[in-house]
Design an enzyme around this catalytic site. Structure first.
Site, PDB file in Angstrom:
ATOM      1  N   SER A   2      15.591  20.910 -15.988  1.00 41.28           N
ATOM      2  CA  SER A   2      14.407  21.753 -16.165  1.00 41.28           C
ATOM      3  C   SER A   2      14.800  23.053 -16.848  1.00 41.28           C
ATOM      4  CB  SER A   2      13.770  22.051 -14.809  1.00 41.28           C
ATOM      5  OG  SER A   2      12.836  23.102 -14.910  1.00 41.28           O
ATOM      6  N   GLU A  60      10.502   7.858 -16.888  1.00 43.74           N
ATOM      7  CA  GLU A  60       9.133   8.339 -17.102  1.00 43.74           C
ATOM      8  C   GLU A  60       8.669   8.026 -18.523  1.00 43.74           C
ATOM      9  OE1 GLU A  60       9.381  12.008 -13.864  1.00 43.74           O
ATOM     10  OE2 GLU A  60       9.489  12.435 -16.011  1.00 43.74           O
ATOM     11  N   HIS A  63       0.832  -1.214   0.000  1.00 42.11           N
ATOM     12  CA  HIS A  63       0.000   0.000   0.000  1.00 42.11           C
ATOM     13  C   HIS A  63       0.865   1.262   0.000  1.00 42.11           C
ATOM     14  CE1 HIS A  63      -3.450  -2.599   0.978  1.00 42.11           C
ATOM     15  NE2 HIS A  63      -2.633  -3.182   1.847  1.00 42.11           N
ATOM     16  N   LYS A 118      16.937  21.078 -10.821  1.00 42.67           N
ATOM     17  CA  LYS A 118      16.256  19.811 -11.064  1.00 42.67           C
ATOM     18  C   LYS A 118      17.136  18.780 -11.766  1.00 42.67           C
ATOM     19  CE  LYS A 118      12.631  18.802 -10.364  1.00 42.67           C
ATOM     20  NZ  LYS A 118      11.416  19.013 -11.175  1.00 42.67           N
TER      21      LYS A 118
END
Length: 458
Positions: free
Chosen positions: A278, A291, A157, A284
């Site tokens: 970024s 992804e 979970h 970043k």
């Protein structure tokens, strides 16, 4: 568009819009190699069976072998004004050998020809995928071996649950991928059925030998029904289903790594060569490769959905809708190959943040099940043991105390079976060492699994 294989029947030319809309040469040209190989075997059979003169068959074979050489070397010039790959090869053959080329299509239709081409293409693709999946498994295995002593919190979970070896977690994905390989291997049984000789849908009255062609092209058996032969695309659906399941596993693995690379987890550091930055936030470091892997799985699953929708309403036998099986097939195969290739490289460029992980696994809630099982071994029924440990953690969390801080008298308040020796199991190494059931995360079992997989993947 140049003269079509079927053009004699039509009293007028098709419109340019129709030509553009129905053309498949932009994508089916990648079947040219298999079209040549299938045609060579077909021509040899026609000659041996005396359906066409041996001299014509020999001339056709030599012409096709020359074309095949150009195709393989990337020198073949496709005519994009032709309707499809079959027309391209046929036209190129006519230019090479003249009218003998007109005899090649005897006892054959594009309906059975294209199924043959696709099956031959897919046989090679399956073998390539077996190689690439194994390459990724080896990359993951090496990473697991290099970090075989690292213990991490396992999650259910998305909440910390129990301690596991990092290697044990990674071996779970190697197991998944082995099933993916088994599914692809099993699909080869259906790919090994040779369709050529079914013609348009009903077979032929000419004395062909499908068996000769089968043997030359290395198929395992002949398709048994000519109608099914030209209209079946189960083998593509099955292949795409296999890739879709594989894509689920890879997406889940990507998600794990994405989470582990966040500041909140900070379990791993992915090398800069597999990240991006970024345009507005200079600090970043984004796991964009992972992804995009996660996102690309949707394309593969979309290809499966496309094929299912394509087939669900088609009457027997061949329908032109089936031309659209190839974009879905090719796109899924190409996408998955690029995903597997980059994933295998990415795993060689990950560092484990051992200090951060070591702090995480000091949380004593990770050992609650170990205390329950300690009590069970002392004769406490499971339900009561669960309740006892639940009260202990409830009380300690409210007072911000650790179980290991409790005195023997405090422990006895919860159960007379609790002794100071319970504290010996309140650490990550002891916890994983206790999980000795087959398939568990004990270092001894995981070490054995690492060795077994090393042998298997060789």
């Amino acid at each position: 568009m140049s003269k079509k294989l079927w053009g004699t029947r039509f009293p007028k030319r098709t419109s340019l819009l129709t030509d553009r809309f129905t053309s498949s040469i932009s994508y089916d040209q990648r079947l040219a190699k298999y079209d040549c190989l299938g045609s060579i075997a077909h021509a040899r059979m026609l000659g041996r069976q005396r359906i066409i003169p041996l001299k014509d068959a020999s001339l056709i074979v030599k012409g096709l072998e020359s074309i095949l050489k150009d195709v393989v070397n990337g020198k073949f010039k496709f005519d994009l004004n032709q309707e499809d790959v079959h027309s391209n090869i046929q036209d190129a053959l006519f230019k090479k050998i003249g009218r003998s080329a007109d005899k090649l299509h005897t006892a054959r239709s594009r309906n059975d020809q294209v199924v043959l081409d696709v099956k031959m293409f897919m046989r090679d693709e399956v073998n390539e995928f077996l190689r690439l999946i194994t390459l990724l498994q080896k990359s993951i295995l090496k990473f697991a071996e290099n970090n075989s002593q690292v213990i991490i919190p396992g999650y259910t979970h998305l909440q910390m649950a129990q301690c596991v070896l990092l290697a044990h977690h990674l071996l779970a994905y190697i197991e998944c991928m082995e099933r993916d390989k088994e599914r692809l291997k099993d699909s080869q049984k259906r790919l090994s059925l040779m369709p050529l000789g079914s013609c348009a849908l009903s077979g032929t009255s000419l004395p062909i030998s499908r068996e000769q062609v089968r043997v030359e092209l290395g198929f395992g058996a002949l398709t048994g029904n000519s109608i099914d032969s030209v209209s079946d695309r189960d083998f593509i659906i099955e292949f795409l289903a296999g890739l879709s399941i594989l894509s689920v596993h890879l997406s889940r693995l990507a998600e794990d790594l994405i989470l582990w690379s966040t500041k909140e987890f900070n379990f791993i550091d992915i090398d800069y060569s597999f990240c991006t930055g970024s345009s507005i936030m200079p600090h970043k470091k984004n796991p964009d490769v992972l992804e995009l892997i996660r996102g690309s799985t949707g394309k593969i699953q979309g290809s499966l959905s496309c094929m299912l929708m394509l087939m669900k309403g088609l009457p027997l036998s061949y329908n032109r809708d089936l031309q659209l099986d190839k974009p879905a097939l090719f796109d899924a195969a190409d996408t998955m190959k690029s995903v597997l290739e980059i994933f295998a490289e990415l795993f060689q460029n990950i560092a484990v943040e051992k200090d951060t992980i070591a702090l995480k696994i000091t949380d004593e809630s990770l050992f609650s099940v170990d205390i329950v099982e300690y009590l069970i071994k002392k004769g406490e029924p499971y339900r009561q043991a669960h309740d006892i440990v639940g009260r202990m953690f409830r009380d300690c969390s409210g007072k911000e105390r650790r179980i290991s801080d409790l005195s023997v008298s405090e422990l006895k308040k919860y159960s007379s079976k609790l002794e100071l020796d319970v504290k010996k199991i309140l650490n990550a190494l002891a916890s994983v060492g206790l999980k000795t059931s087959f398939g568990g995360t004990s270092p001894r079992l995981v070490s054995r699994q690492l060795k077994n997989w090393s042998k298997k993947l060789k």
